[in-house]
Each structure stands twice: as C-alpha cells, then as structure tokens.
Design a protein around this motif. Structure first.
Motif, PDB file in Angstrom:
ATOM      1  N   LEU A  67     -38.956  60.426  62.657  1.00 46.16           N
ATOM      2  CA  LEU A  67     -38.561  61.540  61.798  1.00 46.16           C
ATOM      3  C   LEU A  67     -37.871  61.045  60.531  1.00 46.16           C
ATOM      4  O   LEU A  67     -38.084  61.605  59.442  1.00 46.16           O
ATOM      5  CB  LEU A  67     -37.630  62.481  62.563  1.00 46.16           C
ATOM      6  CG  LEU A  67     -38.304  63.412  63.570  1.00 46.16           C
ATOM      7  CD1 LEU A  67     -37.268  64.092  64.455  1.00 46.16           C
ATOM      8  CD2 LEU A  67     -39.168  64.454  62.867  1.00 46.16           C
ATOM      9  N   LEU A  70     -40.477  60.006  58.110  1.00 43.78           N
ATOM     10  CA  LEU A  70     -41.061  61.176  57.446  1.00 43.78           C
ATOM     11  C   LEU A  70     -40.120  61.716  56.377  1.00 43.78           C
ATOM     12  O   LEU A  70     -40.555  62.025  55.257  1.00 43.78           O
ATOM     13  CB  LEU A  70     -41.352  62.272  58.481  1.00 43.78           C
ATOM     14  CG  LEU A  70     -42.682  62.224  59.231  1.00 43.78           C
ATOM     15  CD1 LEU A  70     -42.760  63.388  60.216  1.00 43.78           C
ATOM     16  CD2 LEU A  70     -43.868  62.256  58.284  1.00 43.78           C
ATOM     17  N   TYR A  95     -48.334  69.094  60.113  1.00 45.86           N
ATOM     18  CA  TYR A  95     -46.987  68.588  59.828  1.00 45.86           C
ATOM     19  C   TYR A  95     -45.948  69.265  60.714  1.00 45.86           C
ATOM     20  O   TYR A  95     -45.055  68.612  61.267  1.00 45.86           O
ATOM     21  CB  TYR A  95     -46.656  68.799  58.356  1.00 45.86           C
ATOM     22  CG  TYR A  95     -45.399  68.089  57.881  1.00 45.86           C
ATOM     23  CD1 TYR A  95     -45.410  66.716  57.655  1.00 45.86           C
ATOM     24  CD2 TYR A  95     -44.225  68.794  57.645  1.00 45.86           C
ATOM     25  CE1 TYR A  95     -44.272  66.058  57.203  1.00 45.86           C
ATOM     26  CE2 TYR A  95     -43.085  68.148  57.193  1.00 45.86           C
ATOM     27  CZ  TYR A  95     -43.112  66.784  56.969  1.00 45.86           C
ATOM     28  OH  TYR A  95     -41.980  66.137  56.530  1.00 45.86           O
ATOM     29  N   VAL A  98     -46.328  67.911  64.246  1.00 49.50           N
ATOM     30  CA  VAL A  98     -45.886  66.520  64.339  1.00 49.50           C
ATOM     31  C   VAL A  98     -44.364  66.457  64.415  1.00 49.50           C
ATOM     32  O   VAL A  98     -43.787  65.760  65.261  1.00 49.50           O
ATOM     33  CB  VAL A  98     -46.408  65.692  63.149  1.00 49.50           C
ATOM     34  CG1 VAL A  98     -45.704  64.334  63.090  1.00 49.50           C
ATOM     35  CG2 VAL A  98     -47.916  65.494  63.262  1.00 49.50           C
ATOM     36  N   ARG A  99     -43.693  67.178  63.535  1.00 48.41           N
ATOM     37  CA  ARG A  99     -42.232  67.156  63.551  1.00 48.41           C
ATOM     38  C   ARG A  99     -41.680  67.711  64.871  1.00 48.41           C
ATOM     39  O   ARG A  99     -40.715  67.170  65.433  1.00 48.41           O
ATOM     40  CB  ARG A  99     -41.666  67.937  62.369  1.00 48.41           C
ATOM     41  CG  ARG A  99     -41.917  67.291  61.012  1.00 48.41           C
ATOM     42  CD  ARG A  99     -41.006  67.881  59.931  1.00 48.41           C
ATOM     43  NE  ARG A  99     -39.625  67.507  60.179  1.00 48.41           N
ATOM     44  CZ  ARG A  99     -39.002  66.485  59.575  1.00 48.41           C
ATOM     45  NH1 ARG A  99     -39.648  65.741  58.695  1.00 48.41           N
ATOM     46  NH2 ARG A  99     -37.738  66.236  59.854  1.00 48.41           N
ATOM     47  N   LEU A 102     -42.164  65.012  67.584  1.00 45.28           N
ATOM     48  CA  LEU A 102     -41.241  63.897  67.439  1.00 45.28           C
ATOM     49  C   LEU A 102     -39.831  64.271  67.873  1.00 45.28           C
ATOM     50  O   LEU A 102     -39.051  63.407  68.287  1.00 45.28           O
ATOM     51  CB  LEU A 102     -41.226  63.402  65.992  1.00 45.28           C
ATOM     52  CG  LEU A 102     -42.545  62.804  65.491  1.00 45.28           C
ATOM     53  CD1 LEU A 102     -42.436  62.434  64.017  1.00 45.28           C
ATOM     54  CD2 LEU A 102     -42.928  61.578  66.313  1.00 45.28           C
ATOM     55  N   TRP A 314     -49.628  53.955  56.754  1.00 45.19           N
ATOM     56  CA  TRP A 314     -49.962  55.249  57.348  1.00 45.19           C
ATOM     57  C   TRP A 314     -51.448  55.569  57.221  1.00 45.19           C
ATOM     58  O   TRP A 314     -52.079  56.026  58.171  1.00 45.19           O
ATOM     59  CB  TRP A 314     -49.137  56.349  56.687  1.00 45.19           C
ATOM     60  CG  TRP A 314     -47.782  56.540  57.296  1.00 45.19           C
ATOM     61  CD1 TRP A 314     -47.311  56.000  58.459  1.00 45.19           C
ATOM     62  CD2 TRP A 314     -46.730  57.364  56.778  1.00 45.19           C
ATOM     63  NE1 TRP A 314     -46.025  56.420  58.697  1.00 45.19           N
ATOM     64  CE2 TRP A 314     -45.644  57.263  57.691  1.00 45.19           C
ATOM     65  CE3 TRP A 314     -46.587  58.163  55.646  1.00 45.19           C
ATOM     66  CZ2 TRP A 314     -44.440  57.940  57.492  1.00 45.19           C
ATOM     67  CZ3 TRP A 314     -45.391  58.835  55.452  1.00 45.19           C
ATOM     68  CH2 TRP A 314     -44.329  58.728  56.363  1.00 45.19           C
ATOM     69  N   PRO A 341     -45.800  59.251  63.435  1.00 45.09           N
ATOM     70  CA  PRO A 341     -46.256  60.389  62.627  1.00 45.09           C
ATOM     71  C   PRO A 341     -47.767  60.411  62.407  1.00 45.09           C
ATOM     72  O   PRO A 341     -48.402  61.475  62.488  1.00 45.09           O
ATOM     73  CB  PRO A 341     -45.501  60.214  61.305  1.00 45.09           C
ATOM     74  CG  PRO A 341     -44.253  59.494  61.689  1.00 45.09           C
ATOM     75  CD  PRO A 341     -44.688  58.537  62.762  1.00 45.09           C
TER      76      PRO A 341
END
Length: 430
Positions: A67, A70, A95, A98-99, A102, A314, A341
C-alpha cells in the motif's frame, strides 16, 4: 405415424460384458489417475520468505509495504491505470479492489523458505528456526495457505531436509495439530524416486501420529531439466505425479534454476523465455485432469527505487502475470511486497474483463441454446464455469455478479466446473 422399423443388432450381451471386463481395470486406473478438479480455492500467488526473516506479522507487513508503494507511486486509480494501460472504467474497479485486498488479505499463500532463500546454516540454528516456524504457523499467519519449503532430497542436503520437515511437522502436532491450508514444498526434484521417498516420509509421519492416511500432501518444484525430460526420452513430469500416489498437490515452475540448467544467460532468464514455455507446456499436459495444480515462477526485476524504475517493474510484472493467466497458469511467485499491487491488478482485470462474455455464454448454454454466434460444448461450459468461480475465489468478482447474469447458483457452477462442491480453504487430502 407409421410403425417404426425394428432395430437390428449383431453384438450379443455377452460381447458387451466381455468388453466391460476387459476395460474395467483401465476404467479404475483412469479414475485414480485423473480425478479432476479438486474443488478447492487455488491461491493466485505464493510468497517465499526466508525462515530467518519470517515473523508473526509478515503477511500484514507485506500488505502495508504494498500500500505504501501505491501511495508513493500511483496514489489513485487514474495514475495506476495509466502506468498499466488499463481502461478508465476498469482501472477504477481494479484499483479499489486491489487496495481492499492489500488491507485485508495481502498474501494468499506464504512459504517459509529453508532452501535457497535460507541457505546452509549450522544444524542447531536451522532446528531452532524450524521449531519457531511451527509455533508461528500454529498461532496463525493470516494467510489462507502457509507452509515450508525444505531442502531437496539430493544426497548433499537430504538429511537436513528430512530433519527440518520433521521438526516443523512435529512442532505443529505439539501445538495442537496440522492446520488447514498447510503446504509443504519439495524443491529440485529430478527423479520419481525422490517423490516416492517423500511419500514414504509422509506415510511414516501419519502413522506415528495417528493421522488419516493421505492427510499430508506436498507440491513439487520443477527446477531441473531431468524433471521435464528423462534420459529415456520420456516426460518425467508425468512420472513424478504418478510417483506421488495422489499426494502431489501442485507443480511449481522454478524460473531461475531451470533456465540456468538449460544454459540460458542470466539476462534472459524469465518466465516468458522459450525454455520456460516448453517446460510449462509439458507440466500442463502432465497435470491435466489429475487434480494437480500449476504455478508459474517469478521475475527478479523488482519495482523498487525511483518512480520510473518502479513503474517499469510494475509494467513488466503485470504483463508477465497477465501472460500466465492467458496460458492457464493461475498462480505464480511474488518476490517483493511492491509486486503485490500488480499481481492483483492483473488478476482482477483478467476476470473482470472476461465476466460479461463468460456469463453471457454460460447463460445461453444453460438455457439450451443462444443466438447462434457461439455454439459451446460441455467442455467449454466447464471452462466458463471454472473461470467465473476462480474470479469469485480470488475476490475479483462478487458472487452476485456471477450468479445474477448466469442465472446459476454457485453450487450449479461447481457442478458444471466439475468441482467437488463448495469449499473454503484447504487442499485435496487424497
């Protein structure tokens, strides 16, 4: 309507019975060797952590570092989507997921490494590390799957590998028993006899502790050329699975050991190199129908340093994960928190992009037809159902997003996919 003509045959019932008797042993062998999809969740990745670096908060720390990466290098959906080339609508959905991932379950499969990532240590030190790992795993790691990678069964390190396995498993028993989602990894396998030896070790442990037969399974790492093609010209991978007597749960491709074994220069050792594709194609065919799952390897190009380098790392990792998914390798290795991520971004985008078309085709199949644009057969329906279920398993899709447009309950999708039924974590135990 007129009278239907009489059906005339030649074969007697006795002929059919003789054919049945002839093929009966074959039927039994095929059922044993090819039981089909286990029906349990498969993790999307495996994270390897050296035993001396593993701690109670390892999984949480990886999520926090992911995180932070990101926040520093792609603080919103637009920025992240721009780095990876995701469409605007998709980038927002991905997005956010994903957050969330995590923050709640950053690591799906954690492997405590006593092999290459740990190296050779004094026996007392490795004993202590194995006992400590058992205590921490027994207390819970916050991951659906956890286990260890022992040293291989080659002569030079065989006794050490066996002892570490013994200390770890015995420690788990002493702490209350073997947890669900336990995984043991056997690396650098080069001969079926090594797999058979691992089976004997598991059997001995089960007998000693009164465990059900088949409770312990293990995964095999394909890291040597001999594991793919033997000196007799036969595909060794299939023989490894057979030697496992139903205990082999997955085959993991080892990018760097295998590439080096084939003479690939260090700069070109990658999961998308032709030697990697060949090895994984052989693995894929050998595992098909057996219930043994597949995992791709890793990239050692890490997204660290200045923003430009992070973005380059990435993009590479995202492309490699996507490539693996398209080739039906639904799991891979991650080597650094900043790779999480893009692991989840690639996985979530893959399933969300395919949700609409897959659900539409499956709904048409279930209804017994369609508009004629695509005529799907049962095998394709199986693949479509499996695709949607994998998306639900990993959090890319919500159950309602799948059951609504298909008109099928998750149990019906299980049946179409050939799964054993609704199951949470854990692995096929026999």
């Amino acid at each position: 309507m007129g009278t239907q003509p009489e059906v005339v045959t030649t074969f007697t019932r006795a002929v059919s019975e003789r054919i049945g008797a002839l093929l009966g042993p074959v039927d039994a062998a095929l059922a044993r060797r090819y039981p089909g999809e286990p029906g349990t969740r498969q993790p999307v990745h495996t994270v390897y952590v050296p035993a001396d670096a593993f701690g109670a908060g390892t999984a949480r720390a990886w999520g926090e570092q992911a995180l932070a990466a990101l926040d520093e290098h792609a603080a919103d959906a637009a920025a992240f989507g721009a780095v990876l080339g995701l469409p605007e609508k998709l980038s927002g959905e991905v997005y956010a997921r994903v957050r969330a991932k995590l923050g709640t379950e950053p690591v799906e499969d954690l492997r405590i490494d006593f092999e290459d990532g740990y190296g050779v240590r004094p026996d007392a030190e490795e004993d202590a590390a194995a006992a400590r790992a058992a205590r921490l795993v027994a207390a819970g790691t916050g991951t659906p799957y956890t286990g260890i990678r022992i040293k291989c069964l080659e002569a030079a390190v065989r006794e050490r590998g066996i002892r570490t396995l013994d200390v770890f498993l015995t420690g788990l028993i002493a702490a209350g028993g073997l947890p669900d989602g336990l995984v043991v990894t056997l690396p650098k396998v080069s001969h079926p006899a090594q797999v058979a030896a691992m089976v004997r070790l598991m059997e001995e442990f089960e007998k000693a502790h009164g465990l059900p037969e088949g409770r312990l399974g293990f995964e095999i790492q394909i890291e040597t050329a001999q594991a793919v093609l033997g000196p007799d010209g036969r595909a060794t991978v299939a023989r490894l699975v057979e030697a496992g007597e139903g205990r082999v749960t997955s085959l993991h491709y080892g990018t760097f050991d295998y590439s080096a074994a084939c003479g690939v220069a260090a700069a070109h050792q990658s999961p998308d190199h032709p030697v990697a594709d060949h090895a994984k194609a052989v693995m894929q065919v050998a595992a098909a129908g057996t219930g043994v799952r597949l995992s791709d390897g890793s990239t050692n190009v890490l997204p660290v340093g200045p923003r430009e380098r992070v973005h380059e790392g990435w993009r590479l990792h995202h492309a490699l994960v996507r490539r693996s998914l398209e080739r039906a390798y639904y799991q891979g290795w991650d080597m650094h928190p900043a790779q999480l991520p893009t692991r989840y971004a690639a996985v979530y985008a893959f399933y969300r992009e395919g949700l609409g078309p897959a659900a539409e085709r499956l709904a048409a199949y279930a209804a017994g037809g369609g508009d004629g644009a695509v005529l799907d057969e049962p095998a394709t329906a199986r693949a479509l159902a499996g695709f949607l279920l994998r998306g639900v398993d990993c959090g890319a899709l919500d159950a309602a997003e799948v059951t609504g447009p298909t008109g099928l309950a998750l149990s019906a999708l299980d049946a179409l996919a050939g799964r054993c039924g609704r199951a949470e974590n854990g692995w096929r135990s026999s």
